[in-house]
Design a protein around this motif. Sequence first.
Motif, PDB file in Angstrom:
ATOM      1  N   VAL A  45       0.850  -1.198   0.000  1.00  0.00           N
ATOM      2  CA  VAL A  45       0.000   0.000   0.000  1.00  0.00           C
ATOM      3  C   VAL A  45       0.875   1.233   0.000  1.00  0.00           C
ATOM      4  CG1 VAL A  45      -1.793   1.271   1.226  1.00  0.00           C
ATOM      5  CG2 VAL A  45      -1.802  -1.226   1.261  1.00  0.00           C
ATOM      6  N   GLY A  46       0.665   2.105  -0.975  1.00  0.00           N
ATOM      7  CA  GLY A  46       1.453   3.322  -1.065  1.00  0.00           C
ATOM      8  C   GLY A  46       1.115   4.090  -2.322  1.00  0.00           C
ATOM      9  N   PRO A  47       1.898   5.119  -2.651  1.00  0.00           N
ATOM     10  CA  PRO A  47       1.619   5.962  -3.814  1.00  0.00           C
ATOM     11  C   PRO A  47       1.630   5.210  -5.143  1.00  0.00           C
ATOM     12  CG  PRO A  47       3.209   7.002  -2.351  1.00  0.00           C
ATOM     13  CD  PRO A  47       3.037   5.601  -1.861  1.00  0.00           C
ATOM     14  N   GLY A  48       2.229   4.011  -5.161  1.00  0.00           N
ATOM     15  CA  GLY A  48       2.229   3.218  -6.384  1.00  0.00           C
ATOM     16  C   GLY A  48       0.824   2.863  -6.849  1.00  0.00           C
ATOM     17  N   LEU A  49      -0.125   2.845  -5.932  1.00  0.00           N
ATOM     18  CA  LEU A  49      -1.520   2.567  -6.286  1.00  0.00           C
ATOM     19  C   LEU A  49      -2.239   3.813  -6.775  1.00  0.00           C
ATOM     20  CD1 LEU A  49      -2.573   0.308  -3.247  1.00  0.00           C
ATOM     21  CD2 LEU A  49      -2.116  -0.438  -5.592  1.00  0.00           C
ATOM     22  N   GLY A  50      -1.711   4.965  -6.429  1.00  0.00           N
ATOM     23  CA  GLY A  50      -2.327   6.244  -6.761  1.00  0.00           C
ATOM     24  C   GLY A  50      -1.879   7.273  -5.742  1.00  0.00           C
ATOM     25  N   GLU A  69      -1.261   6.236   8.878  1.00  0.00           N
ATOM     26  CA  GLU A  69      -0.400   5.197   8.315  1.00  0.00           C
ATOM     27  C   GLU A  69      -0.225   5.384   6.809  1.00  0.00           C
ATOM     28  OE1 GLU A  69       2.162   2.014   8.089  1.00  0.00           O
ATOM     29  OE2 GLU A  69       1.366   2.954   9.920  1.00  0.00           O
ATOM     30  N   LEU A  70      -1.283   5.765   6.124  1.00  0.00           N
ATOM     31  CA  LEU A  70      -1.199   5.995   4.682  1.00  0.00           C
ATOM     32  C   LEU A  70      -0.353   7.224   4.375  1.00  0.00           C
ATOM     33  CD1 LEU A  70      -4.923   5.164   3.908  1.00  0.00           C
ATOM     34  CD2 LEU A  70      -2.945   3.867   3.078  1.00  0.00           C
ATOM     35  N   ALA A  71      -0.495   8.262   5.202  1.00  0.00           N
ATOM     36  CA  ALA A  71       0.336   9.458   5.047  1.00  0.00           C
ATOM     37  C   ALA A  71       1.802   9.123   5.312  1.00  0.00           C
ATOM     38  CB  ALA A  71      -0.136  10.558   5.990  1.00  0.00           C
ATOM     39  N   LYS A  72       2.047   8.298   6.302  1.00  0.00           N
ATOM     40  CA  LYS A  72       3.406   7.861   6.622  1.00  0.00           C
ATOM     41  C   LYS A  72       4.046   7.158   5.442  1.00  0.00           C
ATOM     42  CE  LYS A  72       5.857   4.943   9.988  1.00  0.00           C
ATOM     43  NZ  LYS A  72       5.659   4.017  11.156  1.00  0.00           N
ATOM     44  N   ARG A  73       3.220   6.480   4.645  1.00  0.00           N
ATOM     45  CA  ARG A  73       3.716   5.762   3.466  1.00  0.00           C
ATOM     46  C   ARG A  73       3.824   6.669   2.242  1.00  0.00           C
ATOM     47  NH1 ARG A  73       2.357  -0.196   3.500  1.00  0.00           N
ATOM     48  NH2 ARG A  73       2.368  -0.758   5.713  1.00  0.00           N
ATOM     49  N   GLU A 126      -6.292  11.310  -8.308  1.00  0.00           N
ATOM     50  CA  GLU A 126      -5.894   9.932  -8.611  1.00  0.00           C
ATOM     51  C   GLU A 126      -5.930   9.142  -7.291  1.00  0.00           C
ATOM     52  OE1 GLU A 126      -2.287   8.387 -11.242  1.00  0.00           O
ATOM     53  OE2 GLU A 126      -1.713   8.576  -9.135  1.00  0.00           O
ATOM     54  N   ILE A 127      -7.031   8.456  -7.063  1.00  0.00           N
ATOM     55  CA  ILE A 127      -7.252   7.790  -5.774  1.00  0.00           C
ATOM     56  C   ILE A 127      -6.800   6.332  -5.857  1.00  0.00           C
ATOM     57  CG2 ILE A 127      -8.984   7.106  -4.067  1.00  0.00           C
ATOM     58  CD1 ILE A 127     -10.625   9.573  -5.063  1.00  0.00           C
ATOM     59  N   GLY A 128      -5.831   5.993  -5.013  1.00  0.00           N
ATOM     60  CA  GLY A 128      -5.294   4.637  -5.009  1.00  0.00           C
ATOM     61  C   GLY A 128      -5.866   3.769  -3.908  1.00  0.00           C
ATOM     62  N   VAL A 129      -6.292   4.401  -2.821  1.00  0.00           N
ATOM     63  CA  VAL A 129      -6.818   3.649  -1.676  1.00  0.00           C
ATOM     64  C   VAL A 129      -8.067   4.343  -1.139  1.00  0.00           C
ATOM     65  CG1 VAL A 129      -6.372   2.816   0.670  1.00  0.00           C
ATOM     66  CG2 VAL A 129      -4.521   2.817  -1.003  1.00  0.00           C
ATOM     67  N   LEU A 130      -9.100   3.544  -0.898  1.00  0.00           N
ATOM     68  CA  LEU A 130     -10.302   4.021  -0.220  1.00  0.00           C
ATOM     69  C   LEU A 130     -10.481   3.190   1.042  1.00  0.00           C
ATOM     70  CD1 LEU A 130     -13.072   5.450   0.111  1.00  0.00           C
ATOM     71  CD2 LEU A 130     -14.038   3.678  -1.402  1.00  0.00           C
ATOM     72  N   ARG A 179      -7.508   2.816 -14.286  1.00  0.00           N
ATOM     73  CA  ARG A 179      -6.048   2.711 -14.161  1.00  0.00           C
ATOM     74  C   ARG A 179      -5.583   1.285 -13.863  1.00  0.00           C
ATOM     75  NH1 ARG A 179      -4.529   4.751  -9.848  1.00  0.00           N
ATOM     76  NH2 ARG A 179      -6.552   5.241  -8.900  1.00  0.00           N
ATOM     77  N   SER A 180      -6.534   0.376 -13.666  1.00  0.00           N
ATOM     78  CA  SER A 180      -6.249  -1.045 -13.384  1.00  0.00           C
ATOM     79  C   SER A 180      -5.436  -1.237 -12.114  1.00  0.00           C
ATOM     80  CB  SER A 180      -5.524  -1.704 -14.575  1.00  0.00           C
ATOM     81  OG  SER A 180      -6.330  -1.668 -15.719  1.00  0.00           O
ATOM     82  N   LYS A 181      -5.684  -0.406 -11.108  1.00  0.00           N
ATOM     83  CA  LYS A 181      -5.029  -0.604  -9.815  1.00  0.00           C
ATOM     84  C   LYS A 181      -5.747   0.209  -8.742  1.00  0.00           C
ATOM     85  CE  LYS A 181      -1.406   2.797 -10.895  1.00  0.00           C
ATOM     86  NZ  LYS A 181       0.061   3.023 -10.960  1.00  0.00           N
ATOM     87  N   GLY A 182      -5.694  -0.332  -7.526  1.00  0.00           N
ATOM     88  CA  GLY A 182      -6.335   0.345  -6.407  1.00  0.00           C
ATOM     89  C   GLY A 182      -6.699  -0.652  -5.322  1.00  0.00           C
TER      90      GLY A 182
END
Length: 312
Positions: A45-50, A69-73, A126-130, A179-182
């Motif tokens: 989980v990180g910016p690679g997803l969005g 935790e997401l901000a930390k990443r 560009e949302i990678g994690v919800l 984007r085929s990822k998330g």
Amino acid sequence: MESALPAACFLYWVGAGTVAYLTLRVAYSLFEALRVWGVGNVAGVGPGLGEWAVVTGSTDGIGKSYAEELAKRGMKVVLISRSQDKLNQVSSEIKEKFKVETRTIAVDFTSEDIYDKIKTGLAGLEIGVLVNNVGMSYEYPEYFLEIPDLDNVIKKLININIVSVCKMTRLVLPGMVERSKGAILNISSASGMRPVPLLTIYSATKAFVDFFSRCLHEEYRGKGIFVQSVLPFYVATKLSKIRKPTLDKPSTETFVKSAIKTVGLQSRTTGYPIHSLMGSINSILPSWMYFKITTGLNKSLRARYLKKNKKN
């Protein structure tokens, strides 16, 4: 005597096969436990997803810890909750501590007319994690017909625990599919694993979140989307009314650090090793025993609450 030899041989191989099967099952279980709880998917989980993560119910408890935790990443975070003052406070804390961009959207998830505002606030990101975390439970365990202000409670629990998950997913999923990822992380509850009398509506709504997540994962995993159902037992939060963390009731920070490492490894998880063990025990209890224990516990909690608050 000779006729007994084939039977003895057969029983020997049945026994040997059973032992071998059980040994393999135990070995596989230990391997899985090591893979999930020992190693984990730290880089999953990180910016690679969005660039952006969106977290509902993000000013307290598990939601706030996921946002941190997401901000930390390294992810930018959209914080969605009811109180703008709390949102501003958490937003400032995350900006200062993790040096990432944040946005806030103040809405009340008990309402159904909030999603156009959220859609506008998320436009172009560009949302990678919800993380669908916002949730509501009972004030105390109670029989269905004796719940104070029952009609209003029904509406609130359905809007917050069910409608929000469906509507937020509807807003965010199309961009992930494009984007085929998330990753979509839906916070259910151990109360959604099996029915919990005296928490009937809450238990049922959390079971919905679990089933919704599992179905969605199967529908979209071929499109690069990972949907996870998170079913924790007690965590030290305001919602659970537990103030002091213990080994089996971890702090939100401890829980989230554990749970987030399961993303990509488990589409259905308790999020925490002790809770995983508790879930295994819970699943094998006979129904009569499970209901006796659960109903008895909630009756006791109900009686204690009513006595404390002098209600009949």
